[in-house]
Design a protein around this motif. Structure first.
Motif, mmCIF file in Angstrom:
data_model
loop_
_atom_site.group_PDB
_atom_site.id
_atom_site.type_symbol
_atom_site.label_atom_id
_atom_site.label_comp_id
_atom_site.label_asym_id
_atom_site.label_seq_id
_atom_site.Cartn_x
_atom_site.Cartn_y
_atom_site.Cartn_z
ATOM 1 N N ALA A 73 3.004 -41.682 -37.181
ATOM 2 C CA ALA A 73 2.484 -40.171 -36.656
ATOM 3 C C ALA A 73 3.587 -39.131 -36.677
ATOM 4 O O ALA A 73 4.806 -39.533 -37.207
ATOM 5 C CB ALA A 73 2.465 -40.627 -35.024
ATOM 6 N N ASP A 74 3.137 -38.052 -36.567
ATOM 7 C CA ASP A 74 4.129 -37.008 -36.821
ATOM 8 C C ASP A 74 5.325 -36.894 -36.024
ATOM 9 O O ASP A 74 6.329 -36.247 -36.398
ATOM 10 C CB ASP A 74 3.262 -35.396 -36.260
ATOM 11 C CG ASP A 74 2.663 -35.268 -35.141
ATOM 12 O OD1 ASP A 74 2.765 -36.466 -34.243
ATOM 13 O OD2 ASP A 74 1.992 -34.303 -34.990
ATOM 14 N N ASP A 75 5.531 -37.598 -35.001
ATOM 15 C CA ASP A 75 6.600 -37.698 -34.049
ATOM 16 C C ASP A 75 7.183 -39.013 -34.409
ATOM 17 O O ASP A 75 8.545 -39.623 -34.059
ATOM 18 C CB ASP A 75 6.232 -37.789 -32.516
ATOM 19 C CG ASP A 75 5.449 -39.080 -31.965
ATOM 20 O OD1 ASP A 75 5.115 -39.675 -33.138
ATOM 21 O OD2 ASP A 75 5.197 -38.973 -30.934
ATOM 22 N N GLY A 76 6.729 -39.841 -35.619
ATOM 23 C CA GLY A 76 7.498 -41.164 -36.161
ATOM 24 C C GLY A 76 7.097 -42.470 -35.603
ATOM 25 O O GLY A 76 7.676 -43.392 -35.805
ATOM 26 N N TRP A 138 -7.491 -49.953 -36.338
ATOM 27 C CA TRP A 138 -6.289 -49.602 -36.002
ATOM 28 C C TRP A 138 -5.920 -49.593 -34.331
ATOM 29 O O TRP A 138 -6.962 -49.506 -33.680
ATOM 30 C CB TRP A 138 -5.762 -48.099 -36.552
ATOM 31 C CG TRP A 138 -6.357 -46.914 -35.778
ATOM 32 C CD1 TRP A 138 -7.804 -46.501 -35.735
ATOM 33 C CD2 TRP A 138 -5.513 -45.965 -35.113
ATOM 34 N NE1 TRP A 138 -8.042 -45.539 -35.203
ATOM 35 C CE2 TRP A 138 -6.783 -44.900 -34.541
ATOM 36 C CE3 TRP A 138 -4.494 -45.751 -34.700
ATOM 37 C CZ2 TRP A 138 -6.522 -43.955 -33.853
ATOM 38 C CZ3 TRP A 138 -4.167 -44.726 -33.845
ATOM 39 C CH2 TRP A 138 -5.316 -43.679 -33.463
ATOM 40 N N ASP A 139 -4.659 -49.775 -33.965
ATOM 41 C CA ASP A 139 -4.253 -49.788 -32.460
ATOM 42 C C ASP A 139 -3.503 -48.350 -32.312
ATOM 43 O O ASP A 139 -2.798 -47.864 -32.903
ATOM 44 C CB ASP A 139 -3.326 -50.964 -32.482
ATOM 45 C CG ASP A 139 -3.763 -52.235 -32.497
ATOM 46 O OD1 ASP A 139 -5.067 -52.387 -32.397
ATOM 47 O OD2 ASP A 139 -3.099 -53.223 -32.947
ATOM 48 N N LEU A 160 -3.614 -38.145 -30.195
ATOM 49 C CA LEU A 160 -4.164 -39.375 -30.567
ATOM 50 C C LEU A 160 -4.835 -38.796 -31.869
ATOM 51 O O LEU A 160 -5.339 -39.655 -32.805
ATOM 52 C CB LEU A 160 -5.040 -39.456 -29.697
ATOM 53 C CG LEU A 160 -4.452 -40.235 -28.287
ATOM 54 C CD1 LEU A 160 -5.542 -41.023 -27.437
ATOM 55 C CD2 LEU A 160 -3.392 -41.235 -28.754
ATOM 56 N N GLY A 161 -5.633 -37.586 -31.914
ATOM 57 C CA GLY A 161 -6.401 -37.043 -33.165
ATOM 58 C C GLY A 161 -5.412 -36.957 -34.198
ATOM 59 O O GLY A 161 -5.653 -37.232 -35.369
ATOM 60 N N ARG A 162 -3.992 -36.466 -34.122
ATOM 61 C CA ARG A 162 -3.119 -36.452 -35.161
ATOM 62 C C ARG A 162 -2.658 -37.899 -35.486
ATOM 63 O O ARG A 162 -2.552 -38.084 -36.752
ATOM 64 C CB ARG A 162 -2.047 -35.766 -34.531
ATOM 65 C CG ARG A 162 -2.125 -34.221 -34.435
ATOM 66 C CD ARG A 162 -0.985 -33.412 -34.391
ATOM 67 N NE ARG A 162 -0.102 -33.841 -33.315
ATOM 68 C CZ ARG A 162 -0.064 -33.093 -32.001
ATOM 69 N NH1 ARG A 162 -1.253 -32.393 -31.538
ATOM 70 N NH2 ARG A 162 0.595 -33.614 -31.164
ATOM 71 N N ASP A 163 -2.832 -38.744 -34.540
ATOM 72 C CA ASP A 163 -2.391 -40.137 -34.895
ATOM 73 C C ASP A 163 -3.782 -40.713 -36.053
ATOM 74 O O ASP A 163 -3.172 -41.372 -37.068
ATOM 75 C CB ASP A 163 -2.269 -41.010 -33.793
ATOM 76 C CG ASP A 163 -1.205 -40.806 -33.012
ATOM 77 O OD1 ASP A 163 -0.265 -40.130 -33.421
ATOM 78 O OD2 ASP A 163 -1.114 -41.434 -31.778
ATOM 79 N N MET A 190 -12.985 -36.855 -31.660
ATOM 80 C CA MET A 190 -13.152 -35.374 -31.387
ATOM 81 C C MET A 190 -11.937 -34.665 -31.620
ATOM 82 O O MET A 190 -12.115 -33.438 -32.030
ATOM 83 C CB MET A 190 -13.747 -35.066 -30.101
ATOM 84 C CG MET A 190 -15.142 -35.855 -29.641
ATOM 85 S SD MET A 190 -15.545 -35.806 -28.081
ATOM 86 C CE MET A 190 -16.283 -37.280 -27.528
ATOM 87 N N ALA A 191 -10.844 -35.100 -31.164
ATOM 88 C CA ALA A 191 -9.553 -34.407 -31.297
ATOM 89 C C ALA A 191 -9.209 -34.437 -32.860
ATOM 90 O O ALA A 191 -8.637 -32.946 -33.257
ATOM 91 C CB ALA A 191 -8.424 -34.943 -30.674
ATOM 92 N N LEU A 192 -9.427 -35.175 -33.509
ATOM 93 C CA LEU A 192 -9.455 -35.201 -35.165
ATOM 94 C C LEU A 192 -10.419 -33.888 -35.625
ATOM 95 O O LEU A 192 -9.804 -33.169 -36.256
ATOM 96 C CB LEU A 192 -9.831 -36.487 -35.928
ATOM 97 C CG LEU A 192 -9.596 -36.472 -37.263
ATOM 98 C CD1 LEU A 192 -8.540 -36.355 -37.917
ATOM 99 C CD2 LEU A 192 -10.781 -37.593 -37.927
#
Length: 397
Positions: A73-76, A138-139, A160-163, A190-192
């Motif tokens: 993810a963008d936060d690692g 995916w989890d 979660l969308g970014r994940d 939806m967030a994606l």
């Protein structure tokens, strides 16, 4: 009921942590507790424990595994996924007729699971689609085999969308994709769309939203009377935060009150009275495995969730919106509201079904999913998708 929980845990710290929790959980558990009490009159604790162990060792659900992978993810945060690849196609000319002159990269169906679950919640659909179409399961962060996010930090649906975008980049970097999401997983989809509309426009060829909501979750009453739901809304956020800070004590209490919470889980997961005990225990295990501090970190995100405008990015795509009529967590009215904004979407309301409709009535969910995949060109017309059985007879494929 809260006093019973305190005695079971047998610790002053637990008593302080659960004094208020009993109020909220007691209201939620009223209906389930009655059934548990009746069961206790006829089935001893030892027998219940043996039954759970037997179901855990022999249960056929959740054992499907694919090729493992990791995304970041963008936060690692490390996100775990598995891919089930497409079997070699014996009729490539048929696929070319479906997709056009140039055969594209294989379609990938990406499944996103719900709150307190993991990728195995799609067991029946995964079994049915194996070899027919490439799938990725995916989890979500802090669930299943994915890494824990930073402890104590609230999780947002946007995160979660970014994940999900990170998982797609790692597991399906090219070619058309179909997005499938249940409950929180649908909100993730939806967030994606909200943050990456170009991805939806350029690569997504179908969307499936199961038992989910685009917003206004603060109005859900969980099947409770007005006074009860108001009490829960008033105290639950603070209670969860307090319990999350004392996770070790809380987990001991959860184990001590396993019978009661099994009843709560069943009430809020299924509507069918005679759901297969192995399926019920499978759901129970997934939910039990979610640490209480993870439950606390996610909970605030739902009251803030509003992705109604993001649905516009799905206009013109094949979309399936499906829900259980008796879903107490994300009521079917929320799915109807989504379908109203996507008039070309197929809306399926499944009678005698609760929140975990894909486990309770897998044959219905898989049939409608297979139909959408055909319409999206992901599965050749006439392809047989089977092997999912029902919640009383299915075996892993």
């Amino acid at each position: 009921m809260s006093e019973g929980i305190v005695e079971a845990a047998g610790a002053p710290g637990w008593r302080r942590a659960t004094g208020v929790a009993g109020v909220a959980i007691g209201v939620l558990a009223t209906g389930a507790a009655a059934g548990v009490a009746i069961e206790r009159m006829t089935v001893g604790r030892g027998m219940r424990k043996k039954a759970r162990l037997a179901l855990d060792s022999a249960g056929p659900y959740g054992g499907l595994r694919g090729t493992p992978g990791k995304a970041y993810a963008d936060d690692g945060t490390e996100l775990y996924y598995e891919a089930d690849d497409l079997d070699p196609d014996p009729t490539p000319a048929r696929r070319r007729r479906l997709f056009g002159r140039r055969t594209p990269a294989p379609v990938t169906v990406v499944f996103s699971h719900g709150y307190c679950l993991n990728q195995d919640s799609w067991h029946f659909q995964r079994a049915a689609l194996r070899g027919v179409v490439r799938t990725v399961h995916w989890d979500q962060r802090s669930h299943g085999r994915s890494a824990r996010a930073e402890r104590g930090e609230p999780v947002t649906i946007d995160q979660l969308g970014r994940d999900l975008k990170a998982v797609i980049d790692a597991a399906a970097p090219e070619g058309p994709i179909v997005l499938v999401g249940h409950s929180m997983g649908g909100m993730t989809v939806m967030a994606l769309a909200d943050q990456y509309p170009e991805l939806i426009r350029e690569r997504v060829v179908g969307v499936v939203l199961v038992g989910t909501s685009s917003g206004r979750l603060g109005e859900v009453n969980f099947g409770l009377p007005v006074a009860g739901v108001n009490a829960v809304r008033r105290v639950l956020p603070g209670v969860l935060k307090a319990l999350g800070q004392r996770a070790e004590l809380v987990e001991k209490g959860r184990r001590a009150t396993a019978d009661l919470f099994a009843g709560v889980i069943k009430r809020y997961s299924f509507a069918t009275r005679d759901v297969d005990p192995a399926v019920a225990r499978f759901a129970e295990r997934m939910i039990e495995s979610t640490p209480i501090d993870v439950v606390a970190e996610y909970y605030p995100a739902f009251s803030d969730h509003d992705k109604t405008e993001a649905l516009a990015h799905f206009v013109g795509l094949p979309v399936l919106v499906l829900a259980g009529v008796e879903d107490l967590v994300t009521p079917s009215e929320h799915s109807e509201a989504i379908a109203d904004l996507l008039p070309e979407a197929e809306l399926v309301l499944v009678p005698d079904a609760g929140h975990l409709v894909m486990l309770e009535h897998p044959e219905v969910v898989t049939d409608r999913l297979a139909d959408l995949l055909t319409r999206a060109g992901a599965v050749p017309a006439g392809t047989t998708v089977g092997g999912y059985g029902s919640s009383s007879t299915a075996q892993p494929g």
